[in-house]
Write a protein that holds these residues in place. Sequence first.
Motif, mmCIF file in Angstrom:
data_model
loop_
_atom_site.group_PDB
_atom_site.id
_atom_site.type_symbol
_atom_site.label_atom_id
_atom_site.label_comp_id
_atom_site.label_asym_id
_atom_site.label_seq_id
_atom_site.Cartn_x
_atom_site.Cartn_y
_atom_site.Cartn_z
ATOM 1 N N GLY A 293 11.812 144.295 105.709
ATOM 2 C CA GLY A 293 11.896 146.019 106.116
ATOM 3 C C GLY A 293 11.864 146.732 105.186
ATOM 4 N N ARG A 294 11.307 147.922 104.463
ATOM 5 C CA ARG A 294 10.861 148.868 103.578
ATOM 6 C C ARG A 294 12.324 149.327 104.078
ATOM 7 N NH1 ARG A 294 6.775 146.393 105.300
ATOM 8 N NH2 ARG A 294 4.762 147.706 105.199
ATOM 9 N N ARG A 295 12.993 149.824 104.833
ATOM 10 C CA ARG A 295 14.386 150.735 104.828
ATOM 11 C C ARG A 295 15.480 149.856 103.911
ATOM 12 N NH1 ARG A 295 15.907 155.751 107.414
ATOM 13 N NH2 ARG A 295 18.396 154.500 107.355
ATOM 14 N N PRO A 296 15.611 148.612 104.047
ATOM 15 C CA PRO A 296 17.150 148.337 103.448
ATOM 16 C C PRO A 296 16.622 147.593 101.402
ATOM 17 C CG PRO A 296 16.165 146.679 105.692
ATOM 18 C CD PRO A 296 15.176 148.465 105.333
ATOM 19 N N LEU A 297 15.459 147.540 101.539
ATOM 20 C CA LEU A 297 14.662 146.908 100.177
ATOM 21 C C LEU A 297 14.865 148.221 99.640
ATOM 22 C CD1 LEU A 297 12.383 144.372 100.070
ATOM 23 C CD2 LEU A 297 15.090 144.256 100.013
ATOM 24 N N LEU A 298 14.666 149.776 100.146
ATOM 25 C CA LEU A 298 14.467 150.239 99.343
ATOM 26 C C LEU A 298 16.147 150.778 99.087
ATOM 27 C CD1 LEU A 298 12.929 153.507 98.095
ATOM 28 C CD2 LEU A 298 12.657 154.047 100.767
ATOM 29 N N LEU A 299 16.858 151.340 99.956
ATOM 30 C CA LEU A 299 18.419 152.032 99.845
ATOM 31 C C LEU A 299 19.089 150.568 98.282
ATOM 32 C CD1 LEU A 299 19.353 152.567 103.624
ATOM 33 C CD2 LEU A 299 18.817 154.274 101.883
ATOM 34 N N LEU A 300 19.047 149.582 99.398
ATOM 35 C CA LEU A 300 19.646 148.072 97.675
ATOM 36 C C LEU A 300 18.990 148.478 96.360
ATOM 37 C CD1 LEU A 300 21.123 145.820 97.348
ATOM 38 C CD2 LEU A 300 18.854 144.624 97.416
ATOM 39 N N GLY A 301 17.857 149.088 96.454
ATOM 40 C CA GLY A 301 17.045 149.581 95.178
ATOM 41 C C GLY A 301 17.817 150.833 94.643
ATOM 42 N N SER A 302 17.224 151.283 96.144
ATOM 43 C CA SER A 302 18.554 153.211 94.979
ATOM 44 C C SER A 302 19.529 153.130 94.164
ATOM 45 C CB SER A 302 17.228 153.773 95.756
ATOM 46 O OG SER A 302 18.139 153.858 97.042
ATOM 47 N N THR A 303 20.658 152.527 95.493
ATOM 48 C CA THR A 303 21.743 152.112 95.081
ATOM 49 C C THR A 303 22.388 151.758 93.561
ATOM 50 O OG1 THR A 303 21.655 152.459 97.368
ATOM 51 C CG2 THR A 303 24.398 151.351 95.920
ATOM 52 N N GLY A 304 21.675 150.250 93.281
ATOM 53 C CA GLY A 304 21.034 149.341 92.464
ATOM 54 C C GLY A 304 21.287 150.248 91.166
ATOM 55 N N MET A 305 20.006 151.068 91.202
ATOM 56 C CA MET A 305 19.676 151.817 90.093
ATOM 57 C C MET A 305 20.160 153.072 89.784
ATOM 58 S SD MET A 305 15.313 152.185 91.602
ATOM 59 C CE MET A 305 15.049 153.971 89.732
ATOM 60 N N ALA A 306 21.415 153.583 90.510
ATOM 61 C CA ALA A 306 22.096 154.572 90.470
ATOM 62 C C ALA A 306 23.706 154.363 89.768
ATOM 63 C CB ALA A 306 22.414 154.992 91.312
ATOM 64 N N LEU A 307 24.000 152.886 90.012
ATOM 65 C CA LEU A 307 25.085 152.525 89.005
ATOM 66 C C LEU A 307 24.532 152.268 87.826
ATOM 67 C CD1 LEU A 307 27.573 151.477 89.697
ATOM 68 C CD2 LEU A 307 26.998 149.076 91.221
ATOM 69 N N SER A 308 23.628 151.262 87.875
ATOM 70 C CA SER A 308 22.649 150.830 86.379
ATOM 71 C C SER A 308 23.056 151.479 85.555
ATOM 72 C CB SER A 308 21.967 150.525 86.558
ATOM 73 O OG SER A 308 21.314 149.215 87.545
#
Length: 454
Positions: A293-308
């Motif tokens: 689905g869209r939401r799980p990958l979107l939330l995973l990606g944005s959280t990882g971007m912030a941390l990076s």
Amino acid sequence: MSGAALYIKEDLQISSTQEEILVGCLNIFSLIGSLAAGKTSDQIGRRYTILLAAATFFLGAILMGIAPSFPFLMAGRVVAGIGVGFSLMIAPVYSAELSPASTRGFLASLPEVFINVGILLGYISNYFLAGLPASLNWRNINWRIMLGLAAVPSLVIGFGVMAMPESPRWLVMQGKPDEAKRVLVRISNSPQEAELRLQEITDSASSTWRGQGVWKELLFKPSKPVRRMLVAAVGINFFMQASGNDAVIYYTPEVFRAAGIHNKRQLFGVNVIMGLSKAAFVMVSAFYLDRFGRRPLLLLGSTGMALSLFILGLGSKILQHSDSKPLWAVTMCIVAVCGFVSFFSIGLGPITWVYSSEIFPLRLRAQGSGLAISVNRLVSGVVSMTFLTVSMKISFGGMFFVLGGIMVVGTVFFYVVMPETKGKSLEEIQFLFQDKEGGDVETKEVRRVDLELT
């Protein structure tokens, strides 16, 4: 441009401000293309809009490749920018309108997949052209080849359009159901499935007409569902570029030159590593979008971007205040940049185009997507044209901390606003934005048609 900019700055003797304008103007003028693409594609069709984008790309690449001066180079960049705007709007819409619900996430994310392939090829060509012997580098031809090579894929797109079918949804909107049925027969598993898909599209096309202009319906008197769609589409496009993704792609050589890497081939080598990370992880996202689905990958990606971004900011600050430029800190920054672009490719990269192309109803889809993507290009242009200036004021580390904070806000926005659209037809998605009590009857009818399709 990330590689060519280093040579252009030396060859044409331009300032850092001019470099920012040169880099960012493509995104600013792509706003014109994305706004114009909606109306254009509604009038002449999706296929011919793709052809128009290819022709604009071709002209822009040629102008940049032969540019004798900075103003001439700017003119080519502006033309190419308009082509970018056309393509970023029409490619996801065309892909979504031809795709069945079960694989639309994968197919509508293919534009982002090949954007990343193109970025990687650009980095690789920069790397090899940077090593061009002085005897072959007549009149600094290396940066001209870097930019002029874009004319080749433009020609491929232009000829490829001949084999592509027109969007069946556009054909229905133009009152050509017979042509739409012929296309659907080509892209469906059976004539019966094509008939059911045609009926669903026809019902949706007639039900979305409200007797008013599209812009009036979108901006001036939107219904609650349309307003929610607009907030979702504009919001995800805003955060996609407010994250600084385009700026990181353009200015990574500048960031690592400030970190102590001065050899151009080494700088471009870092870019190649970053490009490989982007291309690899966007494929992961494309293959799993329709599964998770869209939401799980979107939330995973944005959280990882912030941390990076926070790690990159910390590494940049350490290098800024260190005379020895320790290797571990440089390595930390390289890993953080690769992590940032990888998480972007998992989430915001492909999912922004998928969401933008699928959440609007048929009548509003082209111009609604165009409006959302114009915000994308405007924000990208502003960030690209101010990144170096702001970084000089607050340092690269400070800039990455700011971008990390923006991504934290973006993650909260995605969690609250963005619905899950996995497995739903384009005609069903619009009911996700309706009040529950107002959309039950229509939703049941659409689900009945989906059940028949299944």
